[in-house]
Design a protein around this motif. Structure first.
Motif, mmCIF file in Angstrom:
data_model
loop_
_atom_site.group_PDB
_atom_site.id
_atom_site.type_symbol
_atom_site.label_atom_id
_atom_site.label_comp_id
_atom_site.label_asym_id
_atom_site.label_seq_id
_atom_site.Cartn_x
_atom_site.Cartn_y
_atom_site.Cartn_z
ATOM 1 N N ARG A 312 52.687 -11.593 18.580
ATOM 2 C CA ARG A 312 52.636 -12.306 17.304
ATOM 3 C C ARG A 312 52.730 -11.320 16.155
ATOM 4 O O ARG A 312 52.213 -10.209 16.235
ATOM 5 N N LYS A 316 53.032 -15.534 13.751
ATOM 6 C CA LYS A 316 54.189 -16.168 14.371
ATOM 7 C C LYS A 316 54.463 -15.550 15.739
ATOM 8 O O LYS A 316 54.547 -14.334 15.875
ATOM 9 N N ARG A 317 54.609 -16.404 16.743
ATOM 10 C CA ARG A 317 54.841 -15.922 18.106
ATOM 11 C C ARG A 317 56.310 -15.578 18.311
ATOM 12 O O ARG A 317 57.206 -16.296 17.869
ATOM 13 N N TYR A 335 61.795 -15.743 17.989
ATOM 14 C CA TYR A 335 60.623 -16.411 17.417
ATOM 15 C C TYR A 335 60.578 -17.866 17.870
ATOM 16 O O TYR A 335 61.429 -18.670 17.521
#
Length: 337
Positions: A312, A316-317, A335
């Motif tokens: 992350r 956001k992963r 993403y």
């Protein structure tokens, strides 16, 4: 980055979503911000390579900088082929998962189940495919001094076995984490055994071709390959980088060709095609795609899945992998949000 001069970056922001009542970032503003940052790096002589950023599968920024071959005066282009380093591990993971999906293997299988002639029977009986994929096997690296002396003549994954198979495990399988190139070589051998193809033929036929990746392969170092970037490094004969050293081609440091652990080449567009193929499940079902990209174990940078990092940034992963060695620096970030 003084010692890592040729670089390819792909940030695939496909399927990007935003919070309710929040407008998505303006693509043109984003492109200008990226370009400004890269131009600062180029001006500081810390970047040479190519970058692509995409949203919903479509590029919003794509540009190349610097020289692909300084001696011949050839500039980097957006279709230049760059060395991926360890990013090839993603392809090896997909290959293993394809075989699992076809019922050829289980992730809990030991090495011995599929490679009965593996030269270290004790290790083969203990280590599982899951552990190889997550760097929890206890296997180490094959890039030893002995390997370095012979690397130019090593042509197949099986020829790498003498450089690591006889070594004791670093820890009991499943009890630790250590990045292992040797482990991914073993995975490549399992792909060969179960498919009846060479590792290189398998990934060409089952990953690159269905994804439409026409400029991705493990090229022989001694053979002239069109549009291939040369890596440049300040690493000296002592193996250490020094900003005072002149940049030299890394060609003499390269093996004969890439391996299931890394060292192949690709382009910006081909890596975006790989991202699209993963997301659209051309290569694996949704179940197996999620399986290989979902973090399994703790790693220094977040979680490690099966040949993919699961990390992350700013909440956001993203999933993907990097690759690095003297003259090589590559990054693939997809993403998921």
């Amino acid at each position: 980055m003084h010692s890592l001069i040729s670089l390819i970056l792909v940030f695939a922001l496909a399927a990007l979503t935003t919070p309710p009542h929040s407008a998505p970032p303006d693509a043109s503003a984003l492109a200008k911000e990226i370009e400004a940052a890269l131009e600062r790096a180029v001006a500081a002589d810390t970047f040479s390579g190519a970058v692509l950023v995409a949203r919903n599968g479509a590029p919003v920024f794509k540009k190349a900088y610097g020289m692909a071959n300084r001696e011949k005066g050839i500039a980097n282009r957006i279709d230049t082929k760059f060395n991926l380093g360890s990013m090839n591990k993603m392809f090896t993971s997909v290959a293993i998962a394809q075989l699992a999906e076809r019922g050829k293997l289980s992730f809990d299988d030991t090495i011995a189940r599929h490679l009965p002639d593996y030269p270290n029977r004790e290790v083969a009986a203990k280590v599982t495919i899951h552990q190889l994929l997550t760097h929890t096997s206890g296997l180490g690296n094959y890039m030893t001094d002995a390997w370095a002396e012979k690397r130019a003549g090593i042509k197949t994954p099986s020829e790498l076995l003498p450089y690591f198979a006889g070594e004791p495990l670093k820890f009991s399988p499943g009890t630790g984490w250590q990045y292992s190139n040797a482990g991914f070589v073993v995975l490549g051998l399992i792909v060969e055994k179960l498919s009846g193809q060479t590792y290189f033929d398998y990934v060409r036929a089952h990953i690159f071709k269905p994804a439409g990746m026409i400029d991705t392969d493990s090229y022989e170092n001694a053979r002239e390959t069109p549009n291939l970037a040369v890596g440049y490094t300040r690493v000296g004969a002592d193996g250490r980088g020094n900003p005072e050293n002149p940049r030299r081609p890394n060609t003499s440091r390269l093996p004969f060709k890439g391996t299931p652990a890394g060292g192949g080449y690709s382009t910006l567009d081909d890596l975006l095609k790989f991202d699209r193929a993963l997301r659209s499940h051309k290569l694996l079902s949704a179940k197996f795609t999620d399986l290989i990209t979902t973090g399994k174990v703790d790693a220094p940078f977040g979680k490690y899945a099966y040949g993919f990092g699961d990390s992350r940034v700013n909440g956001k992963r993203y999933v993907g992998h990097n690759g690095g060695a003297p003259g090589i620096a590559a990054q693939f970030e997809s993403y998921t949000d």
